[in-house]
Design an enzyme around this catalytic site. Structure first.
Site, PDB file in Angstrom:
ATOM      1  N   ASP A  52       0.820  -1.208   0.000  1.00 16.15           N
ATOM      2  CA  ASP A  52       0.000   0.000   0.000  1.00 16.15           C
ATOM      3  C   ASP A  52       0.855   1.259   0.000  1.00 16.15           C
ATOM      4  OD1 ASP A  52      -2.354  -1.514   0.181  1.00 16.15           O
ATOM      5  OD2 ASP A  52      -2.190  -1.624   2.357  1.00 16.15           O
ATOM      6  N   TYR A 110       6.777  -9.640   7.003  1.00 16.45           N
ATOM      7  CA  TYR A 110       6.791  -8.182   7.127  1.00 16.45           C
ATOM      8  C   TYR A 110       7.509  -7.784   8.408  1.00 16.45           C
ATOM      9  CZ  TYR A 110       3.411  -7.227   3.378  1.00 16.45           C
ATOM     10  OH  TYR A 110       2.784  -7.101   2.159  1.00 16.45           O
TER      11      TYR A 110
END
Length: 270
Positions: A52, A110
């Site tokens: 994003d 992540y």
């Protein structure tokens, strides 16, 4: 036709996410423009994970098909010569036809870097999240334990999520403090849209003492996004690594230029 995989790093703070948009200010648009300039023909890329706006890439992987015959180093140097300083191809590797950057991946990792200090640092702008008050690391780690395993993560899913199912397998969440920084590591087979940032929001709530450790299990069981904490800032979030079967021999991410990335490698060695 040859299939080429690339390892890509980028500073997500200056782009509107990965996926191509009409205005063109995305990582995919810049990468495909550079590949087109170098190859002198249109190139369409497939990505492992669409990050994003504001989310960085350390270990992003893409693939594309081409009829051109170029050395691996030529793909790296040639493409980089047309890229802005905020994007860099780290490696290139020929792949068999069955390799797919997205569908061949079996896990994603992540990192989230959180700066804990009474005053924010401009040197860390867009590189790390920030909270002004101390957090209880042990409480956050205990809360994270409620999330491990295969679950319906609807409570941590954005309304724009396009995933076919909210059920994901979360293998690992680690929380580690190092000075004024708290480092988080999330590893799963796949993640929902905004899932890591929504998990971070809940962990920080618990770290601040605004909710008890057991609240995390209640949020998970609710399957209700409104029951969870607000979505946390994207600044400190990095797609660190994408896992593939050994047969593809995908190179490990080149993270040496990011000093805090050694937190987890050092931990593995101790």
């Amino acid at each position: 036709m040859k299939r080429i995989a690339l390892g890509v790093q980028y500073d997500g703070s200056v782009f509107c996410g990965w996926q191509s948009q009409p205005h063109g200010n995305t990582v995919q648009d810049e990468l495909e423009r550079a590949l087109r300039e170098f190859a002198q023909t249109p190139v369409q890329t497939i990505v492992a994970g669409r990050t994003d706006t504001g989310v960085h890439g350390l270990g992003q992987v893409v693939h594309f098909d081409t009829e051109l015959d170029r050395a691996d180093v030529s793909w790296v140097r040639g493409t980089n010569s047309f890229l802005p300083k905020t994007i860099s191809v780290q490696w290139a590797k020929p792949m068999p036809d069955e390799f797919h950057a997205r569908f061949s991946a079996f896990e994603r990792t992540y990192y989230y870097v959180l700066y804990v200090h009474p005053v924010r640092s401009p040197m860390l702008a867009a590189r790390a999240g920030w909270v002004h008050a101390a957090l209880d690391v042990d409480a956050m780690q205990a809360a994270a334990a409620h999330l491990i395993g295969e679950h319906d993560f609807s409570a941590f899913r954005s309304s724009q999520c396009q995933s076919k199912t909210p059920v994901k397998h979360l293998y690992q969440i680690d929380v580690r403090q190092q000075g004024d920084f708290i480092h988080f590591r999330f590893r799963a087979n796949a993640f929902l849209h905004h899932m890591v940032r929504n998990l971070m929001g809940c962990l920080v709530y618990i770290g601040r003492g605004r909710r008890p450790v057991e609240w995390m299990a209640e949020v998970l069981a609710s399957r209700d996004r409104e029951f969870a904490a607000p979505t946390f800032m994207p600044d400190g979030l990095y797609l660190a690594q994408v896992g593939y079967p050994e047969q593809f021999a995908v190179p490990a991410p080149q993270t040496g230029s990011v000093p805090w990335s050694t937190v987890w490698t050092e931990q593995a060695q101790t």
